[in-house]
Every structure is written in C-alpha cells, then in structure tokens.
Design an enzyme around this catalytic site. Structure first.
Site, PDB file in Angstrom:
ATOM      1  N   LYS A   1     -76.442 -45.648 -11.509  1.00 34.71           N
ATOM      2  CA  LYS A   1     -77.391 -44.543 -11.743  1.00 34.71           C
ATOM      3  C   LYS A   1     -78.050 -44.143 -10.427  1.00 34.71           C
ATOM      4  O   LYS A   1     -78.219 -42.953 -10.140  1.00 34.71           O
ATOM      5  CB  LYS A   1     -78.465 -44.962 -12.756  1.00 34.71           C
ATOM      6  CG  LYS A   1     -77.940 -45.152 -14.166  1.00 34.71           C
ATOM      7  CD  LYS A   1     -77.510 -43.842 -14.779  1.00 34.71           C
ATOM      8  CE  LYS A   1     -76.780 -44.011 -16.089  1.00 34.71           C
ATOM      9  NZ  LYS A   1     -76.102 -42.824 -16.574  1.00 34.71           N
TER      10      LYS A   1
ATOM     11  N   TYR B   1     -74.929 -51.645 -13.536  1.00 32.49           N
ATOM     12  CA  TYR B   1     -75.129 -50.409 -14.300  1.00 32.49           C
ATOM     13  C   TYR B   1     -76.210 -49.561 -13.627  1.00 32.49           C
ATOM     14  O   TYR B   1     -76.020 -48.380 -13.350  1.00 32.49           O
ATOM     15  CB  TYR B   1     -75.518 -50.743 -15.752  1.00 32.49           C
ATOM     16  CG  TYR B   1     -76.229 -49.611 -16.446  1.00 32.49           C
ATOM     17  CD1 TYR B   1     -75.537 -48.473 -16.859  1.00 32.49           C
ATOM     18  CD2 TYR B   1     -77.613 -49.649 -16.660  1.00 32.49           C
ATOM     19  CE1 TYR B   1     -76.209 -47.420 -17.467  1.00 32.49           C
ATOM     20  CE2 TYR B   1     -78.285 -48.607 -17.262  1.00 32.49           C
ATOM     21  CZ  TYR B   1     -77.574 -47.491 -17.661  1.00 32.49           C
ATOM     22  OH  TYR B   1     -78.237 -46.446 -18.248  1.00 32.49           O
TER      23      TYR B   1
ATOM     24  N   SER C   1     -82.029 -43.312 -15.423  1.00 33.16           N
ATOM     25  CA  SER C   1     -82.775 -44.370 -16.107  1.00 33.16           C
ATOM     26  C   SER C   1     -83.953 -44.810 -15.260  1.00 33.16           C
ATOM     27  O   SER C   1     -83.890 -44.790 -14.026  1.00 33.16           O
ATOM     28  CB  SER C   1     -81.827 -45.549 -16.334  1.00 33.16           C
ATOM     29  OG  SER C   1     -82.542 -46.706 -16.652  1.00 33.16           O
TER      30      SER C   1
HETATM   31  P1  NAD Z   1     -73.470 -44.086 -25.519  1.00 32.58           P
HETATM   32  O1  NAD Z   1     -72.550 -45.152 -25.036  1.00 32.58           O
HETATM   33  O2  NAD Z   1     -73.878 -44.094 -26.945  1.00 32.58           O
HETATM   34  O3  NAD Z   1     -72.845 -42.641 -25.200  1.00 32.58           O
HETATM   35  C1  NAD Z   1     -72.024 -42.396 -24.085  1.00 32.58           C
HETATM   36  C2  NAD Z   1     -70.810 -41.639 -24.584  1.00 32.58           C
HETATM   37  O4  NAD Z   1     -69.963 -41.360 -23.461  1.00 32.58           O
HETATM   38  C3  NAD Z   1     -69.970 -42.434 -25.591  1.00 32.58           C
HETATM   39  O5  NAD Z   1     -69.721 -41.618 -26.723  1.00 32.58           O
HETATM   40  C4  NAD Z   1     -68.685 -42.760 -24.840  1.00 32.58           C
HETATM   41  O6  NAD Z   1     -67.565 -42.791 -25.699  1.00 32.58           O
HETATM   42  C5  NAD Z   1     -68.614 -41.626 -23.831  1.00 32.58           C
HETATM   43  N1  NAD Z   1     -67.921 -41.959 -22.581  1.00 32.58           N
HETATM   44  C6  NAD Z   1     -68.047 -43.065 -21.816  1.00 32.58           C
HETATM   45  N2  NAD Z   1     -67.264 -42.978 -20.733  1.00 32.58           N
HETATM   46  C7  NAD Z   1     -66.638 -41.784 -20.797  1.00 32.58           C
HETATM   47  C8  NAD Z   1     -65.695 -41.113 -19.970  1.00 32.58           C
HETATM   48  N3  NAD Z   1     -65.230 -41.689 -18.839  1.00 32.58           N
HETATM   49  N4  NAD Z   1     -65.269 -39.879 -20.331  1.00 32.58           N
HETATM   50  C9  NAD Z   1     -65.725 -39.314 -21.486  1.00 32.58           C
HETATM   51  N5  NAD Z   1     -66.596 -39.883 -22.313  1.00 32.58           N
HETATM   52  C10 NAD Z   1     -67.049 -41.119 -21.971  1.00 32.58           C
HETATM   53  O7  NAD Z   1     -74.749 -44.109 -24.568  1.00 32.58           O
HETATM   54  P2  NAD Z   1     -76.137 -43.350 -24.728  1.00 32.58           P
HETATM   55  O8  NAD Z   1     -77.156 -44.345 -25.085  1.00 32.58           O
HETATM   56  O9  NAD Z   1     -75.953 -42.138 -25.565  1.00 32.58           O
HETATM   57  O10 NAD Z   1     -76.395 -42.944 -23.218  1.00 32.58           O
HETATM   58  C11 NAD Z   1     -76.059 -41.663 -22.719  1.00 32.58           C
HETATM   59  C12 NAD Z   1     -76.352 -41.647 -21.227  1.00 32.58           C
HETATM   60  O11 NAD Z   1     -77.724 -41.973 -21.014  1.00 32.58           O
HETATM   61  C13 NAD Z   1     -75.559 -42.680 -20.441  1.00 32.58           C
HETATM   62  O12 NAD Z   1     -75.207 -42.142 -19.193  1.00 32.58           O
HETATM   63  C14 NAD Z   1     -76.544 -43.810 -20.266  1.00 32.58           C
HETATM   64  O13 NAD Z   1     -76.262 -44.591 -19.131  1.00 32.58           O
HETATM   65  C15 NAD Z   1     -77.837 -43.048 -20.115  1.00 32.58           C
HETATM   66  N6  NAD Z   1     -79.025 -43.849 -20.461  1.00 32.58           N
HETATM   67  C16 NAD Z   1     -79.115 -44.423 -21.701  1.00 32.58           C
HETATM   68  C17 NAD Z   1     -80.225 -45.182 -22.022  1.00 32.58           C
HETATM   69  C18 NAD Z   1     -80.344 -45.850 -23.372  1.00 32.58           C
HETATM   70  O14 NAD Z   1     -81.218 -46.694 -23.552  1.00 32.58           O
HETATM   71  N7  NAD Z   1     -79.544 -45.486 -24.358  1.00 32.58           N
HETATM   72  C19 NAD Z   1     -81.250 -45.380 -21.087  1.00 32.58           C
HETATM   73  C20 NAD Z   1     -81.127 -44.777 -19.828  1.00 32.58           C
HETATM   74  C21 NAD Z   1     -80.011 -43.989 -19.540  1.00 32.58           C
HETATM   75  C1  UD1 Z   2     -82.395 -52.380 -20.637  1.00 31.67           C
HETATM   76  C2  UD1 Z   2     -81.734 -52.426 -19.287  1.00 31.67           C
HETATM   77  C3  UD1 Z   2     -81.830 -51.049 -18.624  1.00 31.67           C
HETATM   78  C4  UD1 Z   2     -81.232 -49.983 -19.545  1.00 31.67           C
HETATM   79  C5  UD1 Z   2     -81.921 -50.037 -20.911  1.00 31.67           C
HETATM   80  C6  UD1 Z   2     -81.294 -49.102 -21.911  1.00 31.67           C
HETATM   81  C7  UD1 Z   2     -81.936 -54.719 -18.472  1.00 31.67           C
HETATM   82  C8  UD1 Z   2     -82.552 -55.617 -17.438  1.00 31.67           C
HETATM   83  N1  UD1 Z   2     -82.327 -53.443 -18.460  1.00 31.67           N
HETATM   84  O1  UD1 Z   2     -83.782 -52.057 -20.457  1.00 31.67           O
HETATM   85  O2  UD1 Z   2     -81.131 -51.077 -17.400  1.00 31.67           O
HETATM   86  O3  UD1 Z   2     -81.395 -48.692 -18.987  1.00 31.67           O
HETATM   87  O4  UD1 Z   2     -81.822 -51.378 -21.452  1.00 31.67           O
HETATM   88  O5  UD1 Z   2     -79.985 -49.484 -22.236  1.00 31.67           O
HETATM   89  O6  UD1 Z   2     -81.105 -55.136 -19.266  1.00 31.67           O
HETATM   90  N2  UD1 Z   2     -85.981 -58.268 -25.537  1.00 31.67           N
HETATM   91  C9  UD1 Z   2     -86.196 -59.433 -26.227  1.00 31.67           C
HETATM   92  N3  UD1 Z   2     -85.206 -59.884 -27.071  1.00 31.67           N
HETATM   93  C10 UD1 Z   2     -84.022 -59.214 -27.230  1.00 31.67           C
HETATM   94  C11 UD1 Z   2     -83.815 -58.012 -26.509  1.00 31.67           C
HETATM   95  C12 UD1 Z   2     -84.806 -57.574 -25.671  1.00 31.67           C
HETATM   96  O7  UD1 Z   2     -87.232 -60.066 -26.112  1.00 31.67           O
HETATM   97  O8  UD1 Z   2     -83.163 -59.684 -27.990  1.00 31.67           O
HETATM   98  C13 UD1 Z   2     -87.039 -57.767 -24.642  1.00 31.67           C
HETATM   99  C14 UD1 Z   2     -86.586 -57.645 -23.207  1.00 31.67           C
HETATM  100  O9  UD1 Z   2     -86.779 -58.842 -22.514  1.00 31.67           O
HETATM  101  C15 UD1 Z   2     -87.474 -56.500 -22.710  1.00 31.67           C
HETATM  102  C16 UD1 Z   2     -87.704 -55.636 -23.959  1.00 31.67           C
HETATM  103  O10 UD1 Z   2     -87.382 -56.463 -25.072  1.00 31.67           O
HETATM  104  O11 UD1 Z   2     -88.694 -57.015 -22.291  1.00 31.67           O
HETATM  105  C17 UD1 Z   2     -86.828 -54.393 -23.994  1.00 31.67           C
HETATM  106  O12 UD1 Z   2     -85.478 -54.790 -23.773  1.00 31.67           O
HETATM  107  P1  UD1 Z   2     -84.256 -53.753 -23.840  1.00 31.67           P
HETATM  108  O13 UD1 Z   2     -84.304 -53.021 -25.126  1.00 31.67           O
HETATM  109  O14 UD1 Z   2     -83.010 -54.509 -23.529  1.00 31.67           O
HETATM  110  O15 UD1 Z   2     -84.599 -52.683 -22.705  1.00 31.67           O
HETATM  111  P2  UD1 Z   2     -84.877 -52.900 -21.132  1.00 31.67           P
HETATM  112  O16 UD1 Z   2     -84.714 -54.315 -20.737  1.00 31.67           O
HETATM  113  O17 UD1 Z   2     -86.185 -52.254 -20.840  1.00 31.67           O
END
Ligand code: NAD
Ligand code: UD1
Length: 337
Positions: A152, A148, A123
C-alpha cells in the site's frame, strides 16, 4: 462510466450498490480470487438492474486495453488486491505481483487510454506506529510491519510521483481505518475464507457458534481497559467517501489523500460488550498474548475529509454490529443460497 477493479469483493460490492443508487454507470472487473460470482446476482437483486461484469485480472494488459477501448470509462476505483496480512508474510512475491505489478499494469493501461481519474484503496497501516494515536494526513508515513502494508505504501508513493510527472492525473488516495458491517439488506457483506483474521468477522463466528472462543490479543496495552483501540467504520459510510472523493477530483489535477474513519476509537473489550448488547449473544473470550505487528491505538482525524469532501461517517457502532449480524445470522445465510 466507472471501472471498479475488485468490485465483487467486500468493499467494492458495497460501492457498487451506492453507485447504482446514484444512477452512476459502472463496470466490474474481478478475478474472483477472493469473491464469489453469486455476489453479482445479489447486487442485481439489491440494485434492481443488470450489472456489467468482466471476469479477469488487473495484470492482464491485453484485457485492460480491450476493456478501455470498448467502454466509455472515465474513472477507475481500484479495489483489487490481496489483503491478508499473515499470508503476505508467507508469500511476499504474490503480494508484490498482484498489488504492485497489478497496479502498475492498470495505471499504464489507463494512461494509454487517456484515463487519468483514479480512486485508490489504501490503509491506515501506512502511518505505522505513532506516539499520537489520532492520525492526520500530514503525518509522515512509516514502513508498515507487514508486506501487505508495504504494498500500500509503495503504491501510494508511486501515485504521488505519477501526479507530479503528469498533471493530467487526478488521484484520490483513501486511507481506510477498520471497515466493518454490511449492506442493510443483509444480502452482501464480508465473507472471509477459512478462519477470519480480523476482529469483527471472528467475533461474529464465535457468536454463531462456528468458532468456540475469541482470543483477545493482549490486555496489557496502555489503554483504559488494557486492550488495543481501533477506529471501526461502517462499510456504507466508507464507500460514500469514495463517491465524494471521485466528485472532488473531477476538475482537479494532482494527488490527494484522505482518511476514511469515524474519529472515534473502540477497544477490543468495548467491541465485545457492544456486540453482546446488540445481538443478545454471548461472546466467550480469553486473554491471549499480543499479536505481532499490532499497534496500541489509532483512530482517524477526519477533519480533512469533512472539510474538503463534505463527508463524515454517520453510522454508530451499534448500527455496524446490527448490519453485520443481519448478514451473519445463519437463517439469512440460508436465504441467500
Ligand atoms: P476483498 O478481498 O473482499 O476484495 C478484493 C477483490 O479484488 C476480490 O473480489 C478479489 O477477487 C479481487 N482481486 C484480487 N486480486 C485481483 C486481481 N489481480 N485482478 C482482479 N481482481 C482481483 O477486499 P476488500 O476488503 O473489499 O478490500 C478492497 C481494497 O481495500 C483492497 O485493496 C484492500 O487492500 C483495501 N483495504 C481493505 C481494508 C479492509 O479492512 N477490508 C482495509 C484497508 C484497505
Ligand atoms: C489489520 C491489519 C491491517 C489491515 C486491516 C484490515 C494487522 C497488524 N493489521 O488491522 O494491515 O489493513 O486489518 O484488513 O494485521 N483482535 C483480537 N482478536 C482477534 C482479532 C483481532 O484481539 O481474533 C484485535 C487486534 O489485536 C486489534 C483489533 O482486534 O487490536 C483489530 O484487529 P483487526 O480487525 O485484525 O484489524 P487491525 O489489526 O487494526
């Protein structure tokens, strides 16, 4: 064959559609802690093929050993993990156990089975707050403000050390910016449990009337309209980056890091404005205090990914919102059930 850990989750399920489209063979391992089993049926509907699925946990070493023994797996795309920022502050040990211990167990089992190709979901949170909002892979990482993000950073650092210790490893670390949107079919998308923390899922629930009003966290940031800026990227563009990264590491040794973002930032107010324009729905909002741990602005410098992976994001913000809306609309939800 490729193993997708967490492959029924938001990003993993979209990756599965693209792998299937490209005729790549894969198997999904997911413990269903944050996903539903019916995603599997929907994936089969989208791909027109049966999907191989194992219900299990990455911390189950015996299961991983069996999985690697019984399937010709050559690479792993590791999505599995917990990702809720707030929850990670309340339950740090659960996050350390699932994300860090889980990843170590997976890497040990891979090494034992002589599987050394790995794509890891990281991330942009590992950059911390920077004076320059345009984030480049060469910038130093910083201690994230939440547990979290800390997991990472720890996993990234472990992977770099692993590749130094053993040249058989080929590792791609992908630093995601803010993935949004959904598969164009409207059949799969992000399905957060309870009240969403992230901006777009919250906005969508306000637009459907499921939530009354959006809190805009802070309008006193040093940005043109005072609200915070992020780089929102379509989930289909994001997963395309995984295929390109996997391709890149095929015949290379070492640990490589790439940003996956569009290179363009949007403020919270710009998101609301675009959402209203694309969907025709009002998004009532109010200004609220800043959210703890939030940074002012960040977007990706996508040049390294562009040059090395021949990858760049194609979908516009309007398309991201259109696809999110198709997935969110209540009539679509009923169709899915
Ligand atoms: P998600 O929660 O939708 O998907 C993660 C999946 O992993 C889920 O289906 C969950 O059931 C499974 N899981 C969790 N723990 C497990 C375990 N111990 N063993 C097996 N399965 C397990 O999340 P996502 O948004 O698809 O994210 C995928 C990856 O990307 C994650 O590692 C997350 O941290 C990373 N990531 C996501 C975002 C985002 O904004 N979505 C941003 C940056 C990084
Ligand atoms: C957040 C996490 C980041 C994670 C990512 C994806 C934090 C500090 N960071 O990123 O670690 O990888 O989500 O899961 O939580 N906002 C509003 N109102 C809301 C929700 C969000 O104003 O109800 C604003 C936030 O302040 C931010 C922007 O929208 O400025 C995006 O927020 P969000 O979608 O939560 O993503 P990040 O904060 O960038």
């Amino acid at each position: 064959m490729i193993l997708l850990t967490g492959g029924l989750g938001y990003i993993g399920s979209h990756a599965a559609t693209l792998l299937a489209k490209q005729g790549l063979d894969f198997i999904i391992l997911d413990n269903l802690s944050n996903s539903k089993i019916d995603v599997l049926t929907r994936l089969e509907k989208i791909t027109g093929k049966p999907i191989q699925f194992i219900h299990g946990d990455i911390r189950d070493r015996a299961l991983l050993d069996q999985l690697f023994k019984n399937n010709p797996i050559q690479a792993v795309i590791h999505f599995a993990g917990l990702k809720a920022v707030g929850e990670s502050m309340e339950k740090p040990l659960e996050y350390f156990d699932c994300n860090i211990h889980g990843s170590i167990t997976l890497f040990e089992a891979m090494a034992e089975a002589s599987i050394h190709k790995l794509v890891f979901s990281s991330s942009a949170t590992v950059y911390g707050e920077n004076d320059n909002p345009e984030l480049v892979e060469t910038m130093p990482t910083a201690m994230p403000t939440n547990n979290y993000g800390y997991t990472k950073l720890v996993i990234e650092q472990m992977l770099e050390k692993l590749a130094i210790a053993n040249s058989r490893w080929s590792i791609a670390i992908l630093r995601y910016f803010n993935p949004i949107g959904a598969h164009p079919s409207g059949l799969i998308g992000e399905d957060p449990q309870g009240i969403p923390n992230n901006l777009l899922p919250f906005v969508a629930k306000v637009a459907t009337g499921e939530l009354p009003i959006l809190n805009v966290f802070g309008d006193d940031y040093p940005t043109p309209d005072g609200t915070a800026i992020r780089d929102y990227i379509h989930v289909m563009d994001l997963v395309d980056g995984h295929i390109k990264a996997l391709d890149y590491i095929q015949n290379k040794s070492g640990c490589f890091i790439w940003n996956l973002g569009t290179g363009k930032g949007s403020s919270v107010l710009e998101i609301i404005e675009n959402f209203e324009k694309v969907t025709g729905q009002k998004v009532p909002y109010q200004i609220a205090p800043r959210r703890a741990g939030d940074i002012t602005a960040c977007w990706a410098n996508p040049e390294k990914s562009k040059h090395e992976l021949d990858w760049q994001a194609h979908f516009s913000l309007e398309q991201m919102i259109e696809d999110l809306w198709r997935w969110t609309m209540p009539n679509k939800k009923e169709e899915r059930i």
